[in-house]
Design a protein around this motif. Sequence first.
Motif, PDB file in Angstrom:
ATOM      1  N   GLU A 269       6.617 -14.406  16.395  1.00  0.00           N
ATOM      2  CA  GLU A 269       7.886 -13.964  15.786  1.00  0.00           C
ATOM      3  C   GLU A 269       7.725 -12.655  14.988  1.00  0.00           C
ATOM      4  OE1 GLU A 269      10.862 -16.096  12.746  1.00  0.00           O
ATOM      5  OE2 GLU A 269       9.782 -17.503  14.046  1.00  0.00           O
ATOM      6  N   ALA A 270       8.732 -11.806  15.064  1.00  0.00           N
ATOM      7  CA  ALA A 270       8.707 -10.556  14.294  1.00  0.00           C
ATOM      8  C   ALA A 270       8.728 -10.871  12.796  1.00  0.00           C
ATOM      9  CB  ALA A 270       9.900  -9.692  14.660  1.00  0.00           C
ATOM     10  N   VAL A 271       8.210  -9.927  11.998  1.00  0.00           N
ATOM     11  CA  VAL A 271       8.136 -10.156  10.545  1.00  0.00           C
ATOM     12  C   VAL A 271       8.901  -9.070   9.793  1.00  0.00           C
ATOM     13  CG1 VAL A 271       5.919 -11.335  10.746  1.00  0.00           C
ATOM     14  CG2 VAL A 271       5.958  -8.867  10.315  1.00  0.00           C
ATOM     15  N   ASP A 272       9.259  -9.361   8.546  1.00  0.00           N
ATOM     16  CA  ASP A 272       9.903  -8.356   7.699  1.00  0.00           C
ATOM     17  C   ASP A 272       8.920  -7.226   7.410  1.00  0.00           C
ATOM     18  OD1 ASP A 272      12.237  -9.781   7.580  1.00  0.00           O
ATOM     19  OD2 ASP A 272      11.778 -10.730   5.643  1.00  0.00           O
ATOM     20  N   THR A 273       9.442  -6.065   7.085  1.00  0.00           N
ATOM     21  CA  THR A 273       8.555  -4.925   6.799  1.00  0.00           C
ATOM     22  C   THR A 273       8.791  -4.324   5.416  1.00  0.00           C
ATOM     23  OG1 THR A 273      10.097  -3.486   7.957  1.00  0.00           O
ATOM     24  CG2 THR A 273       8.219  -4.290   9.222  1.00  0.00           C
ATOM     25  N   GLU A 274       9.839  -4.778   4.738  1.00  0.00           N
ATOM     26  CA  GLU A 274       9.986  -4.338   3.341  1.00  0.00           C
ATOM     27  C   GLU A 274      10.680  -5.394   2.487  1.00  0.00           C
ATOM     28  OE1 GLU A 274      13.361  -1.021   3.506  1.00  0.00           O
ATOM     29  OE2 GLU A 274      11.567  -0.476   4.641  1.00  0.00           O
ATOM     30  N   TRP A 275      10.431  -5.268   1.180  1.00  0.00           N
ATOM     31  CA  TRP A 275      10.959  -6.227   0.218  1.00  0.00           C
ATOM     32  C   TRP A 275      11.563  -5.465  -0.945  1.00  0.00           C
ATOM     33  CZ3 TRP A 275       6.923  -6.580   3.430  1.00  0.00           C
ATOM     34  CH2 TRP A 275       6.889  -7.688   4.275  1.00  0.00           C
ATOM     35  N   GLU A 276      12.423  -6.158  -1.691  1.00  0.00           N
ATOM     36  CA  GLU A 276      13.141  -5.508  -2.808  1.00  0.00           C
ATOM     37  C   GLU A 276      12.224  -5.084  -3.938  1.00  0.00           C
ATOM     38  OE1 GLU A 276      16.894  -6.693  -4.131  1.00  0.00           O
ATOM     39  OE2 GLU A 276      17.376  -5.718  -2.214  1.00  0.00           O
ATOM     40  N   SER A 277      11.182  -5.874  -4.168  1.00  0.00           N
ATOM     41  CA  SER A 277      10.280  -5.649  -5.303  1.00  0.00           C
ATOM     42  C   SER A 277       9.011  -6.462  -5.065  1.00  0.00           C
ATOM     43  CB  SER A 277      10.949  -6.156  -6.590  1.00  0.00           C
ATOM     44  OG  SER A 277      11.152  -7.558  -6.479  1.00  0.00           O
ATOM     45  N   PRO A 278       7.944  -6.177  -5.835  1.00  0.00           N
ATOM     46  CA  PRO A 278       6.748  -7.016  -5.713  1.00  0.00           C
ATOM     47  C   PRO A 278       7.072  -8.497  -5.911  1.00  0.00           C
ATOM     48  CG  PRO A 278       6.196  -5.038  -6.936  1.00  0.00           C
ATOM     49  CD  PRO A 278       7.701  -5.028  -6.735  1.00  0.00           C
TER      50      PRO A 278
ATOM     51  N   ASP B   6      -0.434  -6.197 -11.093  1.00  0.00           N
ATOM     52  CA  ASP B   6      -1.147  -5.515 -10.004  1.00  0.00           C
ATOM     53  C   ASP B   6      -2.611  -5.297 -10.387  1.00  0.00           C
ATOM     54  OD1 ASP B   6      -1.060  -4.026  -7.397  1.00  0.00           O
ATOM     55  OD2 ASP B   6      -1.629  -2.364  -8.700  1.00  0.00           O
ATOM     56  N   ARG B   7      -2.852  -4.825 -11.622  1.00  0.00           N
ATOM     57  CA  ARG B   7      -4.231  -4.582 -12.083  1.00  0.00           C
ATOM     58  C   ARG B   7      -4.995  -5.897 -12.203  1.00  0.00           C
ATOM     59  NH1 ARG B   7      -1.773  -0.777 -15.380  1.00  0.00           N
ATOM     60  NH2 ARG B   7      -1.817  -2.171 -17.169  1.00  0.00           N
TER      61      ARG B   7
ATOM     62  N   ARG C  44       0.830  -1.199   0.000  1.00  0.00           N
ATOM     63  CA  ARG C  44       0.000   0.000   0.000  1.00  0.00           C
ATOM     64  C   ARG C  44       0.872   1.260   0.000  1.00  0.00           C
ATOM     65  NH1 ARG C  44      -5.166   0.421   3.823  1.00  0.00           N
ATOM     66  NH2 ARG C  44      -3.681   0.967   5.438  1.00  0.00           N
ATOM     67  N   LYS C  45       1.915   1.229   0.816  1.00  0.00           N
ATOM     68  CA  LYS C  45       2.848   2.367   0.874  1.00  0.00           C
ATOM     69  C   LYS C  45       3.480   2.617  -0.503  1.00  0.00           C
ATOM     70  CE  LYS C  45       7.046   1.803   2.691  1.00  0.00           C
ATOM     71  NZ  LYS C  45       8.283   2.259   2.127  1.00  0.00           N
ATOM     72  N   GLU C  46       3.777   1.512  -1.210  1.00  0.00           N
ATOM     73  CA  GLU C  46       4.434   1.623  -2.519  1.00  0.00           C
ATOM     74  C   GLU C  46       3.438   1.917  -3.643  1.00  0.00           C
ATOM     75  OE1 GLU C  46       7.980   1.114  -3.118  1.00  0.00           O
ATOM     76  OE2 GLU C  46       8.030   1.385  -0.956  1.00  0.00           O
ATOM     77  N   GLY C  47       2.152   1.929  -3.316  1.00  0.00           N
ATOM     78  CA  GLY C  47       1.125   2.264  -4.297  1.00  0.00           C
ATOM     79  C   GLY C  47       0.608   1.110  -5.148  1.00  0.00           C
ATOM     80  N   TRP C  48       0.839  -0.124  -4.687  1.00  0.00           N
ATOM     81  CA  TRP C  48       0.360  -1.297  -5.436  1.00  0.00           C
ATOM     82  C   TRP C  48      -0.961  -1.769  -4.830  1.00  0.00           C
ATOM     83  CZ3 TRP C  48       3.003  -1.867  -9.729  1.00  0.00           C
ATOM     84  CH2 TRP C  48       4.378  -1.599  -9.762  1.00  0.00           C
ATOM     85  N   LYS C  49      -2.064  -1.315  -5.398  1.00  0.00           N
ATOM     86  CA  LYS C  49      -3.372  -1.617  -4.798  1.00  0.00           C
ATOM     87  C   LYS C  49      -3.783  -3.078  -4.937  1.00  0.00           C
ATOM     88  CE  LYS C  49      -5.509   2.903  -5.053  1.00  0.00           C
ATOM     89  NZ  LYS C  49      -6.213   3.771  -5.987  1.00  0.00           N
ATOM     90  N   GLY C  50      -3.538  -3.640  -6.116  1.00  0.00           N
ATOM     91  CA  GLY C  50      -3.936  -5.035  -6.354  1.00  0.00           C
ATOM     92  C   GLY C  50      -3.169  -5.987  -5.457  1.00  0.00           C
ATOM     93  N   PHE C  51      -1.861  -5.787  -5.387  1.00  0.00           N
ATOM     94  CA  PHE C  51      -1.026  -6.644  -4.532  1.00  0.00           C
ATOM     95  C   PHE C  51      -1.427  -6.486  -3.067  1.00  0.00           C
ATOM     96  CE2 PHE C  51       2.469  -5.875  -7.902  1.00  0.00           C
ATOM     97  CZ  PHE C  51       2.094  -7.009  -8.615  1.00  0.00           C
TER      98      PHE C  51
ATOM     99  N   MET D 194      -2.855  -9.384  -0.491  1.00  0.00           N
ATOM    100  CA  MET D 194      -2.199  -9.696   0.778  1.00  0.00           C
ATOM    101  C   MET D 194      -3.142  -9.516   1.974  1.00  0.00           C
ATOM    102  SD  MET D 194       0.793 -10.932   0.421  1.00  0.00           S
ATOM    103  CE  MET D 194       1.936 -11.177  -0.959  1.00  0.00           C
ATOM    104  N   PHE D 195      -4.001  -8.493   1.920  1.00  0.00           N
ATOM    105  CA  PHE D 195      -4.985  -8.301   3.000  1.00  0.00           C
ATOM    106  C   PHE D 195      -5.897  -9.520   3.096  1.00  0.00           C
ATOM    107  CE2 PHE D 195      -4.411  -3.527   2.932  1.00  0.00           C
ATOM    108  CZ  PHE D 195      -4.092  -3.405   4.273  1.00  0.00           C
ATOM    109  N   LYS D 196      -6.331  -9.994   1.948  1.00  0.00           N
ATOM    110  CA  LYS D 196      -7.225 -11.147   1.907  1.00  0.00           C
ATOM    111  C   LYS D 196      -6.501 -12.379   2.484  1.00  0.00           C
ATOM    112  CE  LYS D 196     -10.021 -13.670  -1.403  1.00  0.00           C
ATOM    113  NZ  LYS D 196      -9.051 -14.675  -1.886  1.00  0.00           N
ATOM    114  N   GLN D 197      -5.246 -12.522   2.089  1.00  0.00           N
ATOM    115  CA  GLN D 197      -4.424 -13.631   2.568  1.00  0.00           C
ATOM    116  C   GLN D 197      -4.290 -13.595   4.100  1.00  0.00           C
ATOM    117  OE1 GLN D 197      -3.844 -15.466   0.081  1.00  0.00           O
ATOM    118  NE2 GLN D 197      -2.651 -17.064   1.068  1.00  0.00           N
TER     119      GLN D 197
END
Length: 165
Positions: free
Chosen positions: A75-84, A157-158, A33-40, A44-47
């Motif tokens: 357990e703590a989780v990652d908060t960012e990734w290199e790419s979709p 994403d679309r 969401r922060k990166e502007g990818w609405k579909g992704f 993920m929200f659904k997941q």
Amino acid sequence: MNISKTMQDAFNKQIIAELWSANIYLSMAFWFRKEGWKGFAGWMFKQAEEEREHAIDMANYVFSRGGEVKIAAIEAVDTEWESPKAAFEATLKHEMDVTEMINKLADVADEEKDRASQNFIAKYIDEQVEEEKSVNDILVLFNQQSTHAMHADSHIDRKLAAMQG
Ligand SMILES: [Fe+2]
Ligand SMILES: [Fe+2]
């Protein structure tokens, strides 16, 4: 209680793992969401919701057998990734790890000769096949279009946004 303590404890461990999964996907949703990818993000929200449902479903099963459920540290989780694509690769790896955990849970049910739990766990064995397949299908889209990376990501994403209606 008509579930063994060993079986109950194994379910408790899996319930915590399902909540951990929910957090991983929620974290990915926030990042998308922060990166502007609405579909992704929507995917993920659904997941994340589904993983939470798995935890509650397993807890309800333990309750129905007279056992109890206690949530421990997650357990703590990652908060960012290199790419979709990297996030979806991490998702596939995570789901494969979860499949291992579910298989181990099934092993405990076998060792405990707990037929009701064997039956209950069977749907999660099927569920993992589905989960791995759906993530794999998305990774195929990324791999097919890796030449024009940015454009391809928008397209996928679309596509995911459209799948959610
Ligand atoms: Fe799950
Ligand atoms: Fe999952």
